[in-house]
Write a protein that holds these residues in place. Structure first.
Motif, PDB file in Angstrom:
ATOM      1  N   GLN A 185       0.835  -1.200   0.000  1.00 16.82           N
ATOM      2  CA  GLN A 185       0.000   0.000   0.000  1.00 16.82           C
ATOM      3  C   GLN A 185       0.870   1.250   0.000  1.00 16.82           C
ATOM      4  OE1 GLN A 185      -3.160   0.355  -0.494  1.00 16.82           O
ATOM      5  NE2 GLN A 185      -3.245   2.542  -0.169  1.00 16.82           N
ATOM      6  N   LYS A 237       2.180   1.729  -3.444  1.00 17.09           N
ATOM      7  CA  LYS A 237       1.112   2.240  -4.310  1.00 17.09           C
ATOM      8  C   LYS A 237       0.945   3.744  -4.092  1.00 17.09           C
ATOM      9  CE  LYS A 237      -2.768  -0.172  -4.717  1.00 17.09           C
ATOM     10  NZ  LYS A 237      -4.138  -0.666  -4.494  1.00 17.09           N
ATOM     11  N   CYS A 244       1.559   6.640  -6.932  1.00 17.71           N
ATOM     12  CA  CYS A 244       0.495   7.579  -7.297  1.00 17.71           C
ATOM     13  C   CYS A 244       0.902   9.019  -6.982  1.00 17.71           C
ATOM     14  CB  CYS A 244      -0.803   7.233  -6.559  1.00 17.71           C
ATOM     15  SG  CYS A 244      -1.543   5.675  -7.094  1.00 17.71           S
ATOM     16  N   LYS A 264      -7.379   9.493  -5.540  1.00 20.41           N
ATOM     17  CA  LYS A 264      -8.442   8.534  -5.204  1.00 20.41           C
ATOM     18  C   LYS A 264      -8.560   7.477  -6.293  1.00 20.41           C
ATOM     19  CE  LYS A 264     -13.343   8.238  -4.157  1.00 20.41           C
ATOM     20  NZ  LYS A 264     -14.616   8.936  -4.060  1.00 20.41           N
ATOM     21  N   ASP A 265      -8.589   7.914  -7.531  1.00 20.05           N
ATOM     22  CA  ASP A 265      -8.691   6.991  -8.659  1.00 20.05           C
ATOM     23  C   ASP A 265      -7.449   6.102  -8.752  1.00 20.05           C
ATOM     24  OD1 ASP A 265     -10.010   6.025 -11.064  1.00 20.05           O
ATOM     25  OD2 ASP A 265      -8.367   7.015 -12.145  1.00 20.05           O
ATOM     26  N   CYS A 266      -6.296   6.694  -8.633  1.00 26.02           N
ATOM     27  CA  CYS A 266      -5.036   5.944  -8.747  1.00 26.02           C
ATOM     28  C   CYS A 266      -4.928   4.885  -7.647  1.00 26.02           C
ATOM     29  CB  CYS A 266      -3.861   6.924  -8.670  1.00 26.02           C
ATOM     30  SG  CYS A 266      -2.240   6.142  -8.855  1.00 26.02           S
ATOM     31  N   LEU A 267      -5.225   5.251  -6.424  1.00 27.90           N
ATOM     32  CA  LEU A 267      -5.084   4.316  -5.305  1.00 27.90           C
ATOM     33  C   LEU A 267      -6.110   3.192  -5.355  1.00 27.90           C
ATOM     34  CD1 LEU A 267      -4.292   6.844  -2.469  1.00 27.90           C
ATOM     35  CD2 LEU A 267      -2.724   5.167  -3.468  1.00 27.90           C
ATOM     36  N   SER A 268      -7.262   3.455  -5.922  1.00 31.48           N
ATOM     37  CA  SER A 268      -8.286   2.412  -5.965  1.00 31.48           C
ATOM     38  C   SER A 268      -8.137   1.493  -7.173  1.00 31.48           C
ATOM     39  CB  SER A 268      -9.678   3.021  -5.942  1.00 31.48           C
ATOM     40  OG  SER A 268      -9.889   3.795  -7.108  1.00 31.48           O
ATOM     41  N   ASN A 269      -7.444   1.926  -8.215  1.00 35.12           N
ATOM     42  CA  ASN A 269      -7.349   1.143  -9.441  1.00 35.12           C
ATOM     43  C   ASN A 269      -6.033   0.401  -9.641  1.00 35.12           C
ATOM     44  OD1 ASN A 269      -9.907   1.729 -10.343  1.00 35.12           O
ATOM     45  ND2 ASN A 269      -9.252   3.639 -11.272  1.00 35.12           N
ATOM     46  N   LYS A 270      -4.987   0.778  -8.951  1.00 35.88           N
ATOM     47  CA  LYS A 270      -3.683   0.138  -9.177  1.00 35.88           C
ATOM     48  C   LYS A 270      -3.504  -1.025  -8.232  1.00 35.88           C
ATOM     49  CE  LYS A 270      -1.192   3.670 -11.434  1.00 35.88           C
ATOM     50  NZ  LYS A 270       0.074   4.219 -11.691  1.00 35.88           N
TER      51      LYS A 270
END
Length: 102
Positions: free
Chosen positions: A69, A72, A76, A95-101
């Motif tokens: 984490q 990640k 990001c 938010k998008d980067c952390l939830s999708n990678k």
């Protein structure tokens, strides 16, 4: 003769171990230096950051999930910085980067 070879082998093994340790320290120094540069730290702020960064212990193997984490987050964060995102735009990207990678 066997004793001499054993001593030479031990000496070689010890010297290789110190080279690996030196390489790990050099790698850590380069990583901390890059991170301080990315954050544009200067003067006392940079010194304090470098002291903390270089003094940090590696994460334990049992905390692999936390380390993943953190990696990640770091990735990001760097991407957001490379894109010079700020404010709400940065928040949305993170938010998008952390939830999708991963």
């Amino acid at each position: 003769m066997k004793t001499v070879l054993a001593i030479l082998g031990l000496g070689l093994a010890l010297s290789l171990g110190s080279v690996q340790a030196q390489t790990a320290q050099q790698s850590k120094m380069a990583s901390c230096n890059k991170e301080a540069g990315d954050k544009a730290l200067k003067g006392d702020e940079r010194k304090a950051f470098m002291k903390d960064c270089l003094g940090a212990k590696p994460a334990a193997a049992s905390s692999d999930k936390k380390t993943a984490q953190q990696e990640k987050m770091k990735t990001c964060n760097k991407e957001a910085g490379d894109k010079a995102l700020k404010g709400d735009e940065r928040k949305a990207f993170m938010k998008d980067c952390l939830s999708n990678k991963g």
